[in-house]
Each structure stands twice: as structure tokens, then as C-alpha cells.
Design a protein around this motif. Structure first.
Motif, mmCIF file in Angstrom:
data_model
loop_
_atom_site.group_PDB
_atom_site.id
_atom_site.type_symbol
_atom_site.label_atom_id
_atom_site.label_comp_id
_atom_site.label_asym_id
_atom_site.label_seq_id
_atom_site.Cartn_x
_atom_site.Cartn_y
_atom_site.Cartn_z
ATOM 1 N N ASP A 225 0.168 -1.233 0.497
ATOM 2 C CA ASP A 225 -0.609 0.017 -0.077
ATOM 3 C C ASP A 225 0.987 1.609 0.458
ATOM 4 O O ASP A 225 1.990 1.341 0.508
ATOM 5 C CB ASP A 225 -0.965 0.040 1.485
ATOM 6 C CG ASP A 225 -2.256 -0.932 1.137
ATOM 7 O OD1 ASP A 225 -2.285 -2.210 0.247
ATOM 8 O OD2 ASP A 225 -3.018 -1.318 2.506
ATOM 9 N N GLY A 226 0.560 2.004 -0.785
ATOM 10 C CA GLY A 226 1.364 3.697 -0.960
ATOM 11 C C GLY A 226 0.794 4.211 -1.720
ATOM 12 O O GLY A 226 0.080 4.456 -2.437
ATOM 13 N N ILE A 227 1.485 5.198 -1.539
ATOM 14 C CA ILE A 227 1.330 6.591 -3.273
ATOM 15 C C ILE A 227 2.305 5.564 -3.747
ATOM 16 O O ILE A 227 3.525 5.725 -3.677
ATOM 17 C CB ILE A 227 1.512 7.739 -2.950
ATOM 18 C CG1 ILE A 227 0.029 8.102 -1.637
ATOM 19 C CG2 ILE A 227 1.315 8.665 -3.916
ATOM 20 C CD1 ILE A 227 0.657 9.390 -1.108
ATOM 21 N N TYR A 228 2.172 5.579 -5.707
ATOM 22 C CA TYR A 228 3.021 5.863 -6.364
ATOM 23 C C TYR A 228 3.214 6.678 -7.424
ATOM 24 O O TYR A 228 2.154 7.407 -7.534
ATOM 25 C CB TYR A 228 3.561 3.714 -7.259
ATOM 26 C CG TYR A 228 3.524 3.355 -5.970
ATOM 27 C CD1 TYR A 228 4.573 2.331 -6.310
ATOM 28 C CD2 TYR A 228 1.977 2.906 -5.083
ATOM 29 C CE1 TYR A 228 4.475 0.906 -4.930
ATOM 30 C CE2 TYR A 228 2.228 1.761 -4.230
ATOM 31 C CZ TYR A 228 3.287 0.562 -4.460
ATOM 32 O OH TYR A 228 3.380 -0.243 -3.665
ATOM 33 N N THR A 229 4.482 6.259 -8.086
ATOM 34 C CA THR A 229 4.594 7.678 -9.141
ATOM 35 C C THR A 229 4.567 6.688 -10.526
ATOM 36 O O THR A 229 5.750 5.800 -10.329
ATOM 37 C CB THR A 229 5.703 8.631 -9.160
ATOM 38 O OG1 THR A 229 5.568 9.149 -7.844
ATOM 39 C CG2 THR A 229 5.815 9.568 -10.427
ATOM 40 N N VAL A 230 3.410 6.986 -11.213
ATOM 41 C CA VAL A 230 3.303 6.142 -12.655
ATOM 42 C C VAL A 230 4.590 7.324 -13.482
ATOM 43 O O VAL A 230 4.276 8.608 -14.020
ATOM 44 C CB VAL A 230 2.248 5.950 -13.098
ATOM 45 C CG1 VAL A 230 2.499 4.936 -13.621
ATOM 46 C CG2 VAL A 230 1.805 4.776 -12.201
ATOM 47 N N LEU A 231 5.169 6.489 -14.336
ATOM 48 C CA LEU A 231 5.648 7.501 -15.897
ATOM 49 C C LEU A 231 5.068 6.600 -17.066
ATOM 50 O O LEU A 231 4.954 5.325 -16.897
ATOM 51 C CB LEU A 231 7.367 7.759 -15.374
ATOM 52 C CG LEU A 231 8.487 7.848 -16.845
ATOM 53 C CD1 LEU A 231 7.980 9.709 -16.462
ATOM 54 C CD2 LEU A 231 9.645 7.215 -16.562
ATOM 55 N N VAL A 232 5.095 7.520 -17.693
ATOM 56 C CA VAL A 232 4.975 7.400 -19.229
ATOM 57 C C VAL A 232 5.355 8.045 -20.408
ATOM 58 O O VAL A 232 6.212 8.364 -20.058
ATOM 59 C CB VAL A 232 3.327 7.717 -19.987
ATOM 60 C CG1 VAL A 232 2.873 7.419 -20.845
ATOM 61 C CG2 VAL A 232 2.068 6.545 -18.632
ATOM 62 N N ASN A 233 5.996 7.262 -20.909
ATOM 63 C CA ASN A 233 6.847 7.370 -21.668
ATOM 64 C C ASN A 233 6.008 7.067 -22.916
ATOM 65 O O ASN A 233 6.137 5.923 -23.860
ATOM 66 C CB ASN A 233 8.600 7.371 -21.787
ATOM 67 C CG ASN A 233 9.116 7.748 -20.861
ATOM 68 O OD1 ASN A 233 9.171 8.832 -20.901
ATOM 69 N ND2 ASN A 233 9.688 7.054 -20.156
ATOM 70 N N ALA A 234 5.920 7.768 -24.066
ATOM 71 C CA ALA A 234 5.543 7.135 -25.531
ATOM 72 C C ALA A 234 5.839 8.373 -26.933
ATOM 73 O O ALA A 234 5.979 9.048 -26.685
ATOM 74 C CB ALA A 234 3.923 8.146 -25.459
#
Length: 86
Positions: free
Chosen positions: A50-59
Motif C-alpha cells: 500500500d502507498g503512493i506511487y508515481t507512474v511514468l509514461v513515455n510515448a
């Protein structure tokens, strides 16, 4: 474990195929492994705790985008990430 799933879409609301999606920050150490979106722009990442995550998207052809998401319990969390928006 929780699952973060969603879709990477362009500003025109069309799905982005072949974008890389990964956790870059979270409450525990995370592997440097990216998933690639399918033809519908969809992805699913497994959050180990559980917790806060940062998602990175590269397109390709779009600036990188980061989004934060909170996961809790065994519930799935859905997010859509827009690339190329203003």
C-alpha cells in the motif's frame, strides 16, 4: 498486492499503443521494469505494498508524463493517463 491499471491516451482521446509505463517512485524499492501498452493503450502494474506511487509514461512523439496514484488493500485502482495534452 494491488493492481494499477488503465489506459494511455492522446489529447484526442485515442489510445497510444507501445507506450512504456512504469513505477518510478513508491513506498518501497521498485525494479526498473517498464510495461508496454497494448493496441488499446492499456496497461496493468502490480503494486507490492500500500502507498503512493508515481507512474511514468513515455510515448514516442510525446513528452513524458508522471502521475501519482494511491493504492490500498487488494483493491484495483484505475487511472487514464493523457499524453500530449496542455
Amino acid at each position: 498486492m494491488s493492481v494499477v491499471f488503465g489506459c494511455v491516451i492522446g489529447a484526442d482521446r485515442k489510445p497510444i499503443k507501445g507506450a512504456s509505463v512504469m513505477f518510478v517512485r513508491g513506498p518501497v524499492a521498485l525494479p526498473d521494469i517498464a510495461l508496454i501498452t497494448d493496441a488499446a493503450g492499456e496497461f496493468a502494474l502490480t503494486a507490492p505494498v500500500d502507498g503512493i506511487y508515481t507512474v511514468l509514461v513515455n510515448a514516442q512523439g510525446f513528452p513524458s508524463v508522471e502521475r501519482q496514484v494511491r493504492v490500498s488493500g487488494k483493491a484495483s485502482t484505475s487511472i487514464d493517463i493523457i499524453v500530449g495534452g496542455k
